[in-house]
Design a protein around this motif. Structure first.
Motif, PDB file in Angstrom:
ATOM      1  N   ARG A   1       6.902  48.883 -14.233  1.00 15.03           N
ATOM      2  CA  ARG A   1       6.206  49.785 -13.298  1.00 15.03           C
ATOM      3  C   ARG A   1       6.074  49.150 -11.921  1.00 15.03           C
ATOM      4  N   ALA A   2       5.767  47.844 -11.885  1.00 13.72           N
ATOM      5  CA  ALA A   2       5.641  47.151 -10.604  1.00 13.72           C
ATOM      6  C   ALA A   2       6.977  47.083  -9.876  1.00 13.72           C
ATOM      7  N   ILE A   3       8.041  46.889 -10.609  1.00 11.47           N
ATOM      8  CA  ILE A   3       9.373  46.840  -9.995  1.00 11.47           C
ATOM      9  C   ILE A   3       9.685  48.164  -9.318  1.00 11.47           C
ATOM     10  N   ARG A   4       9.308  49.257  -9.955  1.00 10.42           N
ATOM     11  CA  ARG A   4       9.562  50.574  -9.362  1.00 10.42           C
ATOM     12  C   ARG A   4       8.571  50.908  -8.250  1.00 10.42           C
ATOM     13  N   ASP A   5       7.281  50.727  -8.518  1.00  6.95           N
ATOM     14  CA  ASP A   5       6.261  51.256  -7.615  1.00  6.95           C
ATOM     15  C   ASP A   5       5.836  50.302  -6.514  1.00  6.95           C
ATOM     16  N   ARG A   6       5.910  48.995  -6.772  1.00  7.73           N
ATOM     17  CA  ARG A   6       5.467  48.024  -5.775  1.00  7.73           C
ATOM     18  C   ARG A   6       6.639  47.347  -5.068  1.00  7.73           C
ATOM     19  N   LEU A   7       7.693  47.039  -5.826  1.00 15.83           N
ATOM     20  CA  LEU A   7       8.874  46.423  -5.212  1.00 15.83           C
ATOM     21  C   LEU A   7       9.789  47.472  -4.596  1.00 15.83           C
ATOM     22  N   HIS A   8       9.674  48.706  -5.059  1.00 15.42           N
ATOM     23  CA  HIS A   8      10.486  49.825  -4.571  1.00 15.42           C
ATOM     24  C   HIS A   8      11.973  49.632  -4.872  1.00 15.42           C
ATOM     25  N   ALA A   9      12.266  48.896  -5.947  1.00 20.82           N
ATOM     26  CA  ALA A   9      13.652  48.742  -6.381  1.00 20.82           C
ATOM     27  C   ALA A   9      14.086  50.009  -7.104  1.00 20.82           C
ATOM     28  N   ASP A  10      15.380  50.297  -7.064  1.00 17.99           N
ATOM     29  CA  ASP A  10      15.899  51.418  -7.850  1.00 17.99           C
ATOM     30  C   ASP A  10      16.682  50.943  -9.067  1.00 17.99           C
ATOM     31  N   THR A  11      16.822  49.607  -9.212  1.00 18.07           N
ATOM     32  CA  THR A  11      17.635  49.035 -10.280  1.00 18.07           C
ATOM     33  C   THR A  11      16.938  47.821 -10.877  1.00 18.07           C
ATOM     34  N   VAL A  12      17.066  47.672 -12.192  1.00 12.15           N
ATOM     35  CA  VAL A  12      16.604  46.447 -12.836  1.00 12.15           C
ATOM     36  C   VAL A  12      17.743  45.899 -13.695  1.00 12.15           C
ATOM     37  N   ASP A  13      18.047  44.634 -13.474  1.00 10.41           N
ATOM     38  CA  ASP A  13      19.058  43.925 -14.255  1.00 10.41           C
ATOM     39  C   ASP A  13      18.333  43.291 -15.448  1.00 10.41           C
ATOM     40  N   VAL A  14      18.459  43.922 -16.607  1.00 15.65           N
ATOM     41  CA  VAL A  14      17.793  43.441 -17.813  1.00 15.65           C
ATOM     42  C   VAL A  14      18.729  42.449 -18.502  1.00 15.65           C
ATOM     43  N   THR A  15      18.334  41.188 -18.524  1.00 18.89           N
ATOM     44  CA  THR A  15      19.222  40.156 -19.043  1.00 18.89           C
ATOM     45  C   THR A  15      18.446  39.201 -19.940  1.00 18.89           C
ATOM     46  N   GLY A  16      19.181  38.480 -20.763  1.00 16.72           N
ATOM     47  CA  GLY A  16      18.573  37.535 -21.678  1.00 16.72           C
ATOM     48  C   GLY A  16      19.084  37.754 -23.088  1.00 16.72           C
ATOM     49  N   ASP A  17      18.356  37.243 -24.073  1.00 16.18           N
ATOM     50  CA  ASP A  17      18.789  37.398 -25.455  1.00 16.18           C
ATOM     51  C   ASP A  17      17.692  38.063 -26.276  1.00 16.18           C
ATOM     52  N   GLY A  18      18.077  38.464 -27.491  1.00 15.40           N
ATOM     53  CA  GLY A  18      17.159  39.193 -28.350  1.00 15.40           C
ATOM     54  C   GLY A  18      17.354  40.677 -28.165  1.00 15.40           C
ATOM     55  N   VAL A  19      18.058  41.309 -29.103  1.00 10.98           N
ATOM     56  CA  VAL A  19      18.394  42.725 -28.946  1.00 10.98           C
ATOM     57  C   VAL A  19      17.142  43.585 -28.793  1.00 10.98           C
ATOM     58  N   GLU A  20      16.103  43.298 -29.553  1.00  6.59           N
ATOM     59  CA  GLU A  20      14.885  44.110 -29.458  1.00  6.59           C
ATOM     60  C   GLU A  20      14.246  44.009 -28.076  1.00  6.59           C
ATOM     61  N   ARG A  21      14.218  42.792 -27.526  1.00 10.67           N
ATOM     62  CA  ARG A  21      13.633  42.622 -26.187  1.00 10.67           C
ATOM     63  C   ARG A  21      14.484  43.323 -25.137  1.00 10.67           C
ATOM     64  N   LEU A  22      15.790  43.156 -25.240  1.00 14.36           N
ATOM     65  CA  LEU A  22      16.697  43.779 -24.276  1.00 14.36           C
ATOM     66  C   LEU A  22      16.601  45.301 -24.315  1.00 14.36           C
ATOM     67  N   THR A  23      16.649  45.864 -25.512  1.00 15.34           N
ATOM     68  CA  THR A  23      16.676  47.321 -25.624  1.00 15.34           C
ATOM     69  C   THR A  23      15.328  47.942 -25.269  1.00 15.34           C
ATOM     70  N   ALA A  24      14.237  47.285 -25.643  1.00 16.59           N
ATOM     71  CA  ALA A  24      12.924  47.818 -25.284  1.00 16.59           C
ATOM     72  C   ALA A  24      12.748  47.838 -23.773  1.00 16.59           C
ATOM     73  N   THR A  25      13.203  46.778 -23.114  1.00 18.63           N
ATOM     74  CA  THR A  25      13.070  46.701 -21.659  1.00 18.63           C
ATOM     75  C   THR A  25      13.969  47.710 -20.967  1.00 18.63           C
ATOM     76  N   ALA A  26      15.219  47.821 -21.441  1.00 17.63           N
ATOM     77  CA  ALA A  26      16.144  48.802 -20.864  1.00 17.63           C
ATOM     78  C   ALA A  26      15.620  50.222 -21.037  1.00 17.63           C
ATOM     79  N   ALA A  27      15.059  50.521 -22.204  1.00 18.33           N
ATOM     80  CA  ALA A  27      14.519  51.862 -22.447  1.00 18.33           C
ATOM     81  C   ALA A  27      13.351  52.160 -21.519  1.00 18.33           C
ATOM     82  N   GLU A  28      12.491  51.172 -21.312  1.00 16.95           N
ATOM     83  CA  GLU A  28      11.353  51.362 -20.412  1.00 16.95           C
ATOM     84  C   GLU A  28      11.835  51.613 -18.982  1.00 16.95           C
ATOM     85  N   ALA A  29      12.823  50.833 -18.540  1.00 17.22           N
ATOM     86  CA  ALA A  29      13.353  51.001 -17.189  1.00 17.22           C
ATOM     87  C   ALA A  29      13.977  52.390 -17.023  1.00 17.22           C
ATOM     88  N   ALA A  30      14.740  52.819 -18.015  1.00 21.01           N
ATOM     89  CA  ALA A  30      15.361  54.143 -17.949  1.00 21.01           C
ATOM     90  C   ALA A  30      14.302  55.240 -17.941  1.00 21.01           C
TER      91      ALA A  30
END
Length: 380
Positions: free
Chosen positions: A71-100
């Protein structure tokens, strides 16, 4: 990636691309017409958000914290994109889903390392299948098959860990031709795996001097950490990546918050003595958030002038590099590329809670991203 002697993926990724050893791989490119230079402005402006286990109980990954960060990346940083990187499929997919869900463009990049190739490819495939589901549901998604394979994938360069491989590269105890053949083989295998599960734009994050067959991908991805006194020198260096006639994404760019950090060309992290307990800063560094902010904004201006596809600042937060304003020798945040500073509730306690505060770089990017977003909405 497994932690090695206290250096996690977030710290090491930023420095490894600029070790100088990547230059041994050479450069290549197939001439191709592109109109990128004729355009102005970036299509996507964002930040790298690293997911991982965390080095201590206090910095372990938290879904609630992640959701607040997105939420901060969208509303405070005003970014339109988030590069979700790292390991752990559950962490990656949960974060990507939230960003989408928040309407952000998602650049999804699994970076499992220091495990057998089979495990890396399975991790890649599972993450890619989720990226395809997001895409089919209408989300804006690019999928990257990984990052700097020569560094993270065992067997390309001799060594069991990242540090072992870097040491062998620096000392020259490797065969460059054999390394390139192994790198090409695994990159092609990763591209095939990515294509088999994801049917949108495919990419890979290469060190800026790597030799990559970009015909395998739709988007050229470069981790960029150069320092030049004049913008024209950056343009000249980056222009060669446009020869493939494909969109160019800057998958990482940034520097640390101390005087002289930009001149390290990506080695800014290497001012911490990781063998000490607690870890401490080497030498007498002078903290400067202004220098970090200026470097980021200057590079953004270059990327905008070239009309590149995307640029993602490295990185949003580094929980394992806390800020200690009262003890500069232990102010590990100085050696962090994060645009926020990590503040512990109980400094020095590995179980301490923490929060982040925006650095000057955060505010500088937010102003730039907000202006650019308004300009885009105005129909430039």
């Amino acid at each position: 990636m497994e932690k090695t002697k206290g250096i996690n993926r977030a710290r090491f990724l930023a420095g490894a691309a600029a070790l100088g050893v990547a230059g041994a791989l050479g450069t290549t490119g197939r001439a191709g017409a592109t109109d990128a230079a004729a355009r102005r402005g970036l299509r996507h402006r964002g930040v790298v958000y690293t997911v991982g286990e965390g080095e201590t109980p206090g910095t372990a990954w938290s879904a609630a914290r992640m959701r607040a960060d997105i939420r901060a990346i969208r509303d405070r940083l005003h970014a339109d994109t988030v590069d979700v990187t790292g390991d752990g499929v559950e962490r990656l997919t949960a974060t990507a889903a939230e960003a989408a869900e928040r309407g952000l463009h998602v650049w999804l990049q699994p970076t499992l390392g220091d495990v057998p190739e089979r495990d890396i490819l399975e991790h890649l495939a599972e993450t890619g299948r989720f990226a395809e589901r997001l895409r089919r549901q209408g989300a804006s998604v690019d999928f990257s098959v990984g990052c700097e394979f020569w560094l993270f994938v065992p067997g390309i360069v001799p060594g069991d860990t990242v540090l072992d491989r870097v040491r062998n590269l620096i000392e020259g105890t490797y065969d460059p031709q054999k390394m390139q053949r192994r790198l090409d083989r695994f990159t092609a295998k990763a591209a095939r795996t990515g294509r088999s599960v994801f049917h949108g734009p495919l990419s890979y994050a290469a060190a800026q001097d790597d030799r990559v067959d970009w015909t395998l991908f739709d988007i050229v991805g470069i981790d960029y950490y150069s320092f030049f006194p004049h913008p024209a020198d950056h343009v000249r260096e980056l222009r060669r990546h446009l020869r493939w006639g494909k969109p160019l994404a800057i998958t990482e760019f940034g520097t640390c918050a101390y005087v002289g950090a930009p001149e390290t060309a990506g080695m800014g992290w290497n001012v911490v003595d990781y063998d000490k307990d607690p870890q401490e800063i080497k030498g007498d560094l002078v903290r400067s958030e202004h220098i970090q902010a200026a470097y980021l904004v200057d590079l953004l201006a270059v990327f905008e002038s070239m009309g590149l596809y995307a640029a993602m600042a490295f990185e949003f937060v580094t929980p394992d590099a806390p800020h200690r304003p009262d003890k500069p020798r232990y102010d590990l945040d100085m050696a962090s590329y994060a645009i926020t500073r990590t503040v512990e509730d109980r400094p020095g306690d590995p179980r301490s809670g923490w929060h982040w505060e925006p650095k000057e770089a955060f505010h500088a990017l937010a102003r730039h991203y907000a202006r650019a977003a308004g300009h885009c909405r105005g129909g430039r």
